[in-house]
Design a protein around this motif. Sequence first.
Motif, PDB file in Angstrom:
ATOM      1  N   ALA A 168      -4.167 -11.795  -2.397  1.00 19.59           N
ATOM      2  CA  ALA A 168      -3.658 -10.628  -3.365  1.00 19.59           C
ATOM      3  C   ALA A 168      -4.620 -10.689  -4.758  1.00 19.59           C
ATOM      4  CB  ALA A 168      -2.092 -11.022  -3.987  1.00 19.59           C
ATOM      5  N   TYR A 169      -5.377 -11.809  -5.004  1.00 17.16           N
ATOM      6  CA  TYR A 169      -6.197 -11.954  -6.079  1.00 17.16           C
ATOM      7  C   TYR A 169      -7.465 -12.255  -5.937  1.00 17.16           C
ATOM      8  CZ  TYR A 169      -1.443 -11.815  -8.364  1.00 17.16           C
ATOM      9  OH  TYR A 169      -0.348 -11.323  -8.756  1.00 17.16           O
ATOM     10  N   GLY A 170      -7.971 -12.012  -4.857  1.00 12.10           N
ATOM     11  CA  GLY A 170      -9.289 -12.026  -4.415  1.00 12.10           C
ATOM     12  C   GLY A 170      -9.865 -13.466  -4.381  1.00 12.10           C
ATOM     13  N   PRO A 211       0.864  -1.043  -0.051  1.00  6.77           N
ATOM     14  CA  PRO A 211       0.062  -0.023   0.078  1.00  6.77           C
ATOM     15  C   PRO A 211       0.970   1.246  -0.116  1.00  6.77           C
ATOM     16  CG  PRO A 211      -0.059  -1.093   2.198  1.00  6.77           C
ATOM     17  CD  PRO A 211       0.739  -2.051   1.381  1.00  6.77           C
ATOM     18  N   GLY A 212       0.600   2.239  -0.949  1.00  5.18           N
ATOM     19  CA  GLY A 212       1.173   3.357  -0.877  1.00  5.18           C
ATOM     20  C   GLY A 212       2.268   3.409  -1.778  1.00  5.18           C
ATOM     21  N   LYS A 213       3.500   3.764  -1.272  1.00  3.01           N
ATOM     22  CA  LYS A 213       4.675   3.916  -2.582  1.00  3.01           C
ATOM     23  C   LYS A 213       5.314   2.433  -2.660  1.00  3.01           C
ATOM     24  CE  LYS A 213       6.740   7.919  -1.901  1.00  3.01           C
ATOM     25  NZ  LYS A 213       6.176   8.478  -2.882  1.00  3.01           N
ATOM     26  N   ASN A 214       5.489   2.275  -3.862  1.00  8.14           N
ATOM     27  CA  ASN A 214       6.173   1.091  -4.201  1.00  8.14           C
ATOM     28  C   ASN A 214       7.421   1.523  -5.132  1.00  8.14           C
ATOM     29  OD1 ASN A 214       4.443  -1.504  -4.154  1.00  8.14           O
ATOM     30  ND2 ASN A 214       3.218   0.250  -3.829  1.00  8.14           N
ATOM     31  N   HIS A 215       8.616   0.582  -4.922  1.00  7.08           N
ATOM     32  CA  HIS A 215       9.744   0.965  -5.371  1.00  7.08           C
ATOM     33  C   HIS A 215       9.909  -0.012  -6.696  1.00  7.08           C
ATOM     34  CE1 HIS A 215      14.193   0.800  -6.159  1.00  7.08           C
ATOM     35  NE2 HIS A 215      13.970   1.939  -5.917  1.00  7.08           N
ATOM     36  N   LEU A 216      10.377   0.315  -7.900  1.00  3.60           N
ATOM     37  CA  LEU A 216      10.616  -0.467  -8.992  1.00  3.60           C
ATOM     38  C   LEU A 216      11.953  -0.219  -9.521  1.00  3.60           C
ATOM     39  CD1 LEU A 216       7.455   0.350 -10.780  1.00  3.60           C
ATOM     40  CD2 LEU A 216       7.617  -1.790  -9.433  1.00  3.60           C
ATOM     41  N   ASP A 254       2.684   5.311  -6.314  1.00  3.65           N
ATOM     42  CA  ASP A 254       1.857   5.149  -5.673  1.00  3.65           C
ATOM     43  C   ASP A 254       0.621   4.317  -5.821  1.00  3.65           C
ATOM     44  OD1 ASP A 254       2.869   6.727  -3.558  1.00  3.65           O
ATOM     45  OD2 ASP A 254       2.746   8.258  -4.770  1.00  3.65           O
ATOM     46  N   LEU A 255       0.262   3.431  -5.052  1.00  2.00           N
ATOM     47  CA  LEU A 255      -0.960   2.274  -5.252  1.00  2.00           C
ATOM     48  C   LEU A 255      -1.963   2.654  -4.127  1.00  2.00           C
ATOM     49  CD1 LEU A 255       1.183  -0.779  -6.390  1.00  2.00           C
ATOM     50  CD2 LEU A 255       0.285   1.065  -7.720  1.00  2.00           C
ATOM     51  N   ARG A 306      -0.564  -5.452   4.156  1.00  6.01           N
ATOM     52  CA  ARG A 306       0.911  -5.744   4.641  1.00  6.01           C
ATOM     53  C   ARG A 306       1.290  -7.208   4.773  1.00  6.01           C
ATOM     54  NH1 ARG A 306       5.052  -2.887   7.203  1.00  6.01           N
ATOM     55  NH2 ARG A 306       6.503  -4.172   8.432  1.00  6.01           N
ATOM     56  N   TRP A 307       2.215  -7.319   3.754  1.00  6.08           N
ATOM     57  CA  TRP A 307       2.433  -9.128   3.603  1.00  6.08           C
ATOM     58  C   TRP A 307       3.526  -9.523   4.658  1.00  6.08           C
ATOM     59  CZ3 TRP A 307      -0.933 -10.332   0.533  1.00  6.08           C
ATOM     60  CH2 TRP A 307      -1.089  -9.709  -0.731  1.00  6.08           C
ATOM     61  N   SER A 308       3.378 -10.569   5.308  1.00  6.11           N
ATOM     62  CA  SER A 308       4.081 -11.158   6.427  1.00  6.11           C
ATOM     63  C   SER A 308       5.640 -11.235   6.233  1.00  6.11           C
ATOM     64  CB  SER A 308       3.988 -12.790   6.462  1.00  6.11           C
ATOM     65  OG  SER A 308       4.061 -13.317   5.393  1.00  6.11           O
TER      66      SER A 308
END
Length: 271
Positions: free
Chosen positions: A184-186, A47-52, A125-126, A132-134
Amino acid sequence: MLQEIFYLRLNSSACSAEAWVNGVSVSRVDPVTCLLDGRPVHEFLLPGKNHLALLVSPGPHPSHPMSSETPFPAPPRAYASLHLLRGPRGVLPDDPQVKVLAAIEWRPETGAIVRPPVYLEAEADLPVWLPRWSWLDATPVGLSNELNNIVFRFIGEIVIGMRKGDPSLYIQSAATRFQEVGQAYGLTADETRNNFLAQWAKINQIPGFAIQLPNREAMALRVCADGRLIECLDLQFEPMLRAEKLEADGRVPIRYTTRLAFFGRDIRIVR
Protein backbone atom coordinates in the motif's frame (compact mmCIF):
# COMPACT_ATOMS: atom_id res chain seq x y z
CA MET A 1 8.89 5.26 -3.74
CA LEU A 2 5.24 6.21 -3.37
CA GLN A 3 4.74 9.79 -4.52
CA GLU A 4 1.12 10.41 -3.47
CA ILE A 5 -0.58 10.00 -0.13
CA PHE A 6 -4.28 9.42 0.55
CA TYR A 7 -4.89 10.92 3.98
CA LEU A 8 -7.96 10.76 6.20
CA ARG A 9 -8.62 13.52 8.72
CA LEU A 10 -11.26 13.21 11.45
CA ASN A 11 -12.13 16.23 13.60
CA SER A 12 -14.67 16.84 16.34
CA SER A 13 -15.85 19.20 19.05
CA ALA A 14 -18.09 18.35 22.01
CA CYS A 15 -18.78 14.82 20.70
CA SER A 16 -17.29 11.44 19.94
CA ALA A 17 -16.95 10.39 16.31
CA GLU A 18 -15.59 7.58 14.19
CA ALA A 19 -14.42 7.39 10.59
CA TRP A 20 -15.18 4.27 8.56
CA VAL A 21 -13.63 3.40 5.20
CA ASN A 22 -15.20 0.63 3.11
CA GLY A 23 -16.93 -0.82 6.17
CA VAL A 24 -13.85 -0.70 8.42
CA SER A 25 -13.53 1.63 11.41
CA VAL A 26 -10.15 3.31 11.03
CA SER A 27 -10.20 6.33 13.36
CA ARG A 28 -11.90 7.55 16.52
CA VAL A 29 -11.95 10.90 18.35
CA ASP A 30 -13.62 12.04 21.57
CA PRO A 31 -13.79 15.15 23.76
CA VAL A 32 -11.39 13.78 26.40
CA THR A 33 -8.45 12.01 24.77
CA CYS A 34 -8.28 13.25 21.17
CA LEU A 35 -10.25 15.79 19.13
CA LEU A 36 -8.31 15.47 15.87
CA ASP A 37 -6.84 12.43 14.17
CA GLY A 38 -5.18 12.16 10.77
CA ARG A 39 -3.55 9.21 9.05
CA PRO A 40 -2.79 7.69 5.65
CA VAL A 41 -5.38 5.04 4.77
CA HIS A 42 -4.04 3.34 1.63
CA GLU A 43 -4.41 -0.13 3.14
CA PHE A 44 -8.20 0.32 3.44
CA LEU A 45 -8.85 1.87 0.03
CA LEU A 46 -10.06 0.00 -3.03
CA PRO A 47 -9.71 0.63 -6.75
CA GLY A 48 -12.66 2.60 -8.07
CA LYS A 49 -15.54 3.53 -5.76
CA ASN A 50 -14.84 3.83 -2.02
CA HIS A 51 -17.43 4.25 0.72
CA LEU A 52 -16.75 6.65 3.60
CA ALA A 53 -18.84 7.10 6.73
CA LEU A 54 -18.83 9.52 9.65
CA LEU A 55 -20.41 8.07 12.78
CA VAL A 56 -21.20 10.69 15.42
CA SER A 57 -21.92 9.66 19.04
CA PRO A 58 -21.47 5.93 18.39
CA GLY A 59 -22.59 3.41 20.97
CA PRO A 60 -20.36 3.28 24.07
CA HIS A 61 -19.58 -0.43 23.64
CA PRO A 62 -16.86 -1.02 21.01
CA SER A 63 -18.62 -4.13 19.69
CA HIS A 64 -21.88 -2.28 19.00
CA PRO A 65 -21.09 1.17 17.55
CA MET A 66 -24.41 1.33 15.69
CA SER A 67 -26.56 0.75 18.79
CA SER A 68 -29.24 3.37 19.42
CA GLU A 69 -28.67 5.61 22.43
CA THR A 70 -30.74 8.15 24.34
CA PRO A 71 -31.44 11.36 22.35
CA PHE A 72 -29.86 14.54 23.71
CA PRO A 73 -29.80 18.27 22.86
CA ALA A 74 -26.73 19.26 20.85
CA PRO A 75 -24.28 21.17 23.08
CA PRO A 76 -22.76 24.46 21.94
CA ARG A 77 -20.11 24.14 19.23
CA ALA A 78 -20.89 20.46 18.59
CA TYR A 79 -19.20 19.51 15.35
CA ALA A 80 -17.63 16.59 13.49
CA SER A 81 -16.01 16.29 10.09
CA LEU A 82 -14.29 13.70 7.95
CA HIS A 83 -12.09 14.53 4.94
CA LEU A 84 -10.32 12.22 2.52
CA LEU A 85 -7.36 14.08 1.06
CA ARG A 86 -4.89 13.39 -1.73
CA GLY A 87 -1.55 15.12 -2.03
CA PRO A 88 2.17 14.79 -2.72
CA ARG A 89 4.23 12.80 -0.26
CA GLY A 90 5.65 14.93 2.54
CA VAL A 91 3.33 17.94 2.33
CA LEU A 92 1.04 19.02 5.15
CA PRO A 93 -2.74 18.43 4.81
CA ASP A 94 -3.36 22.18 4.51
CA ASP A 95 -0.91 22.59 1.60
CA PRO A 96 -2.53 24.08 -1.55
CA GLN A 97 -1.38 21.01 -3.52
CA VAL A 98 -3.64 18.77 -1.42
CA LYS A 99 -7.03 17.98 -2.98
CA VAL A 100 -10.20 17.07 -1.08
CA LEU A 101 -11.63 13.84 -2.54
CA ALA A 102 -14.56 13.56 -0.14
CA ALA A 103 -15.90 15.55 2.80
CA ILE A 104 -18.60 14.90 5.40
CA GLU A 105 -19.58 17.46 8.03
CA TRP A 106 -22.02 17.46 10.93
CA ARG A 107 -22.81 20.76 12.61
CA PRO A 108 -26.17 20.78 14.45
CA GLU A 109 -27.79 23.88 15.85
CA THR A 110 -27.28 24.27 19.59
CA GLY A 111 -30.12 22.54 21.40
CA ALA A 112 -31.28 20.53 18.38
CA ILE A 113 -32.24 17.01 19.40
CA VAL A 114 -29.58 14.48 18.36
CA ARG A 115 -30.61 10.86 18.00
CA PRO A 116 -27.39 8.86 18.24
CA PRO A 117 -25.68 7.43 16.45
CA VAL A 118 -25.70 9.91 13.59
CA TYR A 119 -24.57 8.18 10.40
CA LEU A 120 -23.43 10.24 7.40
CA GLU A 121 -21.79 8.87 4.27
CA ALA A 122 -20.05 9.80 1.04
CA GLU A 123 -18.25 8.11 -1.86
CA ALA A 124 -14.95 8.76 -3.59
CA ASP A 125 -13.58 7.34 -6.85
CA LEU A 126 -9.89 6.49 -6.68
CA PRO A 127 -7.20 5.39 -9.17
CA VAL A 128 -7.20 1.78 -10.31
CA TRP A 129 -3.59 1.08 -9.25
CA LEU A 130 -4.78 0.11 -5.78
CA PRO A 131 -4.81 -3.70 -5.41
CA ARG A 132 -7.58 -6.00 -4.26
CA TRP A 133 -6.89 -6.80 -0.62
CA SER A 134 -7.04 -10.34 0.75
CA TRP A 135 -9.57 -9.49 3.46
CA LEU A 136 -12.22 -8.98 0.80
CA ASP A 137 -12.14 -12.75 0.30
CA ALA A 138 -12.03 -13.68 3.99
CA THR A 139 -14.60 -15.97 5.60
CA PRO A 140 -17.37 -13.88 7.24
CA VAL A 141 -17.87 -14.36 10.99
CA GLY A 142 -20.18 -12.90 13.60
CA LEU A 143 -19.84 -11.92 17.24
CA SER A 144 -20.13 -14.93 19.51
CA ASN A 145 -18.65 -16.49 22.62
CA GLU A 146 -16.84 -18.96 20.38
CA LEU A 147 -15.22 -16.11 18.42
CA ASN A 148 -14.13 -14.50 21.68
CA ASN A 149 -12.56 -17.77 22.80
CA ILE A 150 -10.69 -18.26 19.53
CA VAL A 151 -9.37 -14.70 19.43
CA PHE A 152 -8.42 -14.75 23.12
CA ARG A 153 -6.33 -17.88 22.59
CA PHE A 154 -4.79 -16.48 19.42
CA ILE A 155 -3.77 -13.16 20.99
CA GLY A 156 -2.74 -14.88 24.22
CA GLU A 157 -0.23 -17.13 22.45
CA ILE A 158 1.31 -14.11 20.71
CA VAL A 159 1.53 -12.24 24.01
CA ILE A 160 3.24 -15.16 25.78
CA GLY A 161 6.01 -15.08 23.19
CA MET A 162 6.33 -11.31 23.26
CA ARG A 163 6.57 -11.25 27.05
CA LYS A 164 9.59 -13.53 26.65
CA GLY A 165 11.08 -11.13 24.12
CA ASP A 166 10.16 -13.33 21.15
CA PRO A 167 7.82 -11.74 18.54
CA SER A 168 8.19 -14.58 16.04
CA LEU A 169 4.59 -15.81 16.35
CA TYR A 170 3.32 -12.28 15.70
CA ILE A 171 5.63 -11.98 12.69
CA GLN A 172 4.42 -15.31 11.32
CA SER A 173 0.75 -14.47 11.90
CA ALA A 174 1.14 -10.97 10.40
CA ALA A 175 2.80 -12.05 7.13
CA THR A 176 -0.23 -10.82 5.17
CA ARG A 177 -0.17 -7.50 7.01
CA PHE A 178 3.51 -6.94 6.27
CA GLN A 179 2.97 -7.78 2.61
CA GLU A 180 -0.18 -5.75 1.98
CA VAL A 181 0.60 -2.70 4.12
CA GLY A 182 4.01 -2.60 2.48
CA GLN A 183 2.39 -2.81 -0.94
CA ALA A 184 0.00 0.00 0.00
CA TYR A 185 2.91 2.37 0.69
CA GLY A 186 5.43 1.29 -1.92
CA LEU A 187 7.49 -0.93 0.39
CA THR A 188 8.41 -4.60 0.28
CA ALA A 189 7.19 -7.07 2.90
CA ASP A 190 10.80 -7.34 4.13
CA GLU A 191 11.01 -3.58 4.63
CA THR A 192 7.76 -3.49 6.57
CA ARG A 193 8.81 -6.45 8.71
CA ASN A 194 12.22 -4.94 9.37
CA ASN A 195 10.59 -1.67 10.44
CA PHE A 196 8.54 -3.65 12.96
CA LEU A 197 11.64 -5.46 14.26
CA ALA A 198 13.61 -2.23 14.59
CA GLN A 199 10.79 -0.69 16.63
CA TRP A 200 10.50 -3.87 18.70
CA ALA A 201 14.21 -3.82 19.51
CA LYS A 202 13.99 -0.17 20.53
CA ILE A 203 11.00 -0.46 22.87
CA ASN A 204 12.49 -3.56 24.51
CA GLN A 205 15.23 -1.30 25.85
CA ILE A 206 12.73 0.76 27.86
CA PRO A 207 13.02 -0.06 31.59
CA GLY A 208 9.92 -1.87 32.79
CA PHE A 209 8.59 -2.60 29.29
CA ALA A 210 6.25 -5.60 28.98
CA ILE A 211 3.35 -6.59 26.78
CA GLN A 212 0.11 -6.69 28.75
CA LEU A 213 -1.66 -9.99 29.30
CA PRO A 214 -5.12 -9.99 27.63
CA ASN A 215 -8.20 -9.91 29.84
CA ARG A 216 -10.96 -12.25 28.65
CA GLU A 217 -13.67 -10.32 30.51
CA ALA A 218 -12.60 -6.98 29.03
CA MET A 219 -12.66 -8.12 25.40
CA ALA A 220 -14.86 -6.10 23.05
CA LEU A 221 -14.22 -7.38 19.54
CA ARG A 222 -15.45 -5.26 16.67
CA VAL A 223 -16.57 -7.12 13.55
CA CYS A 224 -16.26 -4.97 10.41
CA ALA A 225 -16.45 -5.22 6.63
CA ASP A 226 -19.48 -7.53 6.58
CA GLY A 227 -17.84 -9.88 9.05
CA ARG A 228 -14.55 -10.20 7.18
CA LEU A 229 -12.38 -8.20 9.61
CA ILE A 230 -12.22 -8.49 13.39
CA GLU A 231 -10.64 -5.60 15.29
CA CYS A 232 -9.24 -6.77 18.63
CA LEU A 233 -10.32 -4.16 21.19
CA ASP A 234 -11.18 -4.02 24.86
CA LEU A 235 -13.99 -2.16 26.58
CA GLN A 236 -11.90 1.04 26.71
CA PHE A 237 -11.40 1.03 22.90
CA GLU A 238 -7.78 0.04 23.50
CA PRO A 239 -6.04 -2.59 21.34
CA MET A 240 -5.86 -5.95 23.10
CA LEU A 241 -2.24 -6.23 22.00
CA ARG A 242 -0.40 -3.43 23.79
CA ALA A 243 2.24 -2.71 26.39
CA GLU A 244 1.58 -2.33 30.08
CA LYS A 245 1.68 1.18 31.49
CA LEU A 246 5.18 2.12 32.61
CA GLU A 247 5.49 2.65 36.35
CA ALA A 248 7.81 5.60 35.79
CA ASP A 249 5.35 7.84 33.95
CA GLY A 250 2.13 5.89 33.31
CA ARG A 251 2.80 5.87 29.58
CA VAL A 252 1.86 2.99 27.26
CA PRO A 253 4.94 2.74 25.02
CA ILE A 254 3.35 0.75 22.20
CA ARG A 255 -0.08 -0.23 20.96
CA TYR A 256 -0.48 -2.78 18.16
CA THR A 257 -3.77 -2.23 16.37
CA THR A 258 -4.73 -5.76 15.35
CA ARG A 259 -7.33 -6.70 12.75
CA LEU A 260 -7.80 -10.40 12.06
CA ALA A 261 -9.37 -12.25 9.16
CA PHE A 262 -10.41 -15.89 8.87
CA PHE A 263 -9.64 -17.87 5.74
CA GLY A 264 -11.43 -21.11 6.47
CA ARG A 265 -9.80 -22.17 9.75
CA ASP A 266 -6.69 -20.13 9.16
CA ILE A 267 -6.44 -16.88 11.17
CA ARG A 268 -4.24 -14.09 9.89
CA ILE A 269 -3.36 -10.62 11.08
CA VAL A 270 -4.13 -8.63 7.95
CA ARG A 271 -4.09 -5.04 9.29
